[in-house]
Design an enzyme around this catalytic site. Sequence first.
Site, mmCIF file in Angstrom:
data_model
loop_
_atom_site.group_PDB
_atom_site.id
_atom_site.type_symbol
_atom_site.label_atom_id
_atom_site.label_comp_id
_atom_site.label_asym_id
_atom_site.label_seq_id
_atom_site.Cartn_x
_atom_site.Cartn_y
_atom_site.Cartn_z
ATOM 1 N N GLY A 39 0.791 -1.233 0.000
ATOM 2 C CA GLY A 39 0.000 0.000 0.000
ATOM 3 C C GLY A 39 0.819 1.276 0.000
ATOM 4 O O GLY A 39 1.995 1.301 -0.389
ATOM 5 N N ALA A 322 -0.298 3.736 9.925
ATOM 6 C CA ALA A 322 -0.118 2.353 9.501
ATOM 7 C C ALA A 322 -0.407 1.378 10.641
ATOM 8 O O ALA A 322 -1.055 0.347 10.441
ATOM 9 C CB ALA A 322 1.298 2.163 8.986
ATOM 10 N N HIS A 323 0.073 1.708 11.861
ATOM 11 C CA HIS A 323 -0.104 0.758 12.965
ATOM 12 C C HIS A 323 -1.559 0.675 13.413
ATOM 13 O O HIS A 323 -2.004 -0.358 13.898
ATOM 14 C CB HIS A 323 0.826 1.083 14.139
ATOM 15 C CG HIS A 323 0.957 2.541 14.444
ATOM 16 N ND1 HIS A 323 1.689 3.392 13.669
ATOM 17 C CD2 HIS A 323 0.447 3.291 15.442
ATOM 18 C CE1 HIS A 323 1.637 4.609 14.192
ATOM 19 N NE2 HIS A 323 0.874 4.574 15.254
ATOM 20 N N HIS A 446 20.836 2.434 33.174
ATOM 21 C CA HIS A 446 21.657 3.654 33.082
ATOM 22 C C HIS A 446 22.920 3.346 32.274
ATOM 23 O O HIS A 446 23.523 2.297 32.477
ATOM 24 C CB HIS A 446 22.048 4.122 34.478
ATOM 25 C CG HIS A 446 22.967 5.304 34.459
ATOM 26 N ND1 HIS A 446 22.532 6.582 34.182
ATOM 27 C CD2 HIS A 446 24.314 5.390 34.628
ATOM 28 C CE1 HIS A 446 23.556 7.413 34.208
ATOM 29 N NE2 HIS A 446 24.652 6.713 34.458
#
Length: 467
Positions: A39, A322-323, A446
């Site tokens: 698409g 899209a998602h 970290h």
Amino acid sequence: MSYDLIVIGTGPGGYVCAVKAAQLGMKVAVVEKRKSHGGTCLNVGCIPSKALLHASEMFEEANHSFEALGIKIGKPKVDWKGMQAHKDKVIEGNTAGIDYLFKKNKIDIFTGTGRVLAQGKVEVLAEDGSTQIVECKNIVIATGSDVMPLPGIEIDEKTVVSSTGALELDKVPGRLLVVGAGVIGLELGSVYQRLGSKVTVVEFMDKILGPMDGDVSKQFQRMLKKQGMEFKLSSKVTGVDKKGKALEVTVEPAAGEAAAETMEADVVLVAIGRRPYTEGLGLAEAGVKLDERGRIETDAHYKTNVDGIYAIGDVIKGPMLAHKAEDEGVALAEILSGQAGHVNYEVIPGVVYTSPEVASVGKTEEELKAAGIAYKAGKFPFSANGRAKAMLKADGFVKVLADKETDRVLGVHIVGHGAGEMIHEACVLMEFGGSSEDLGRTCHAHPTMSEAVKEAALATFAKPIHM
Ligand code: FAD
Ligand code: NAI
């Protein structure tokens, strides 16, 4: 041959729905008029734009950041043909991946324009003019969206372009005028800005990225300005005339009171939104109802007013992402196989893939105020984050919005390097109804940029440590 399901359109909505339905045991066929699957997203949208965004960001880094990191190189040059080749290869690789998925899941492919003849009947019109009729139990329309035109301005995809033309310009333009400070305008504007174009963005509203949190929009505009992008807000483009090789662009105040001015550009990118694509589908004849904005109307289970006809993705209401289309594809396949498919529209992240990135999920401060919801806000800047400083990526901040009474997180907004990846811990937290204290008390590795998310959460119910 009769199918359990025929999906018209193989964008993220359609191909994901087809694959999930096949995985759940249905006999599935897809109809696609493009030569390749995937698409808008894979062919002319998300994927090619991200290929160019990444390549141009690498160029920008080499051009401006390497020296500060102690790396000396010669002056990097843009190889525009090479960048285009990279983009094309990425498109090919990704679209070929969809062919593989269809084959793996034994999904039949019909190439041509699909038209709904009636419940359970789809006509496929091939490029050579031949037609065939394919029968099925259920039809899913996933035909997506198309460029919204600007009245009176002709898009020739050469000098006056939509996002599609902007992805394959012959050369990097000297002056690019972008109409619309939305996601496309700022992403593709950033690509050309980094490659050397002088970019001016004309926006109708008085802010960029209209629906985003006001704080985010204001600070992000400042960052883009610092990068050299110019903005003309509360303005609209009303005409584009060819003047020799250049374009003369007429710009008027949005309110229309003051006089019009003209600006010159080499290329104009029209990016004022997209509209649902329903052309040639035969919806009126089949009796399928559209809403006031031309989108296919569905119920909560994606069913149209006609039995056996469903719709998902950009062609129905909701954010054109899209998602969102993919998740609707999965939910619908599950519903059709008797399971409880569901999409939580409260937790759909939105990401702008600029530098820095902008990512957002849930409510903005403006939305909470308008809804009269009492909230508390915690904010933490990347300038106080060790990893960000080590990478020279200290621009931006994280903002966490939580319910004043319950501490439930209602929205998270990030401007910063890698924001599009960081937002997902907020999505998972919100999906489970988590609080800012849950987030602030979760151990974060970290040194990571994500520590700023934890600190912003801490800032909503206690004091952050590093500020
Ligand atoms: P589409 O992807 O539009 O697919 C519909 C398909 O249906 C097309 O292939 C079309 O050819 C086919 N079709 C239409 N009519 C027929 C017919 N009658 N018969 C057969 N086939 C038919 N979203 C994001 O989430 N992230 C991004 O980074 C992002 N970047 C984008 C960048 C750009 C430049 C653009 C334009 C869009 C971007 N989007 C992005 C939006 C995203 O592309 C869409 O939300 C998504 O593609 C919608 O999926 P869909 O399946 O509903 O429709
Ligand atoms: P958009 O809706 O994001 O932005 C369009 C902008 O144009 C708005 O700010 C609007 O106020 C402005 N505008 C409208 N008419 C105007 C006029 N006449 N003059 C000046 N400004 C005008 O639409 P955009 O950028 O075209 O993108 C379309 C869709 O594609 C978006 O809805 C988005 O969901 C999707 N997309 C998503 C991406 C992502 O998730 N990273 C990337 C690119 C597109």
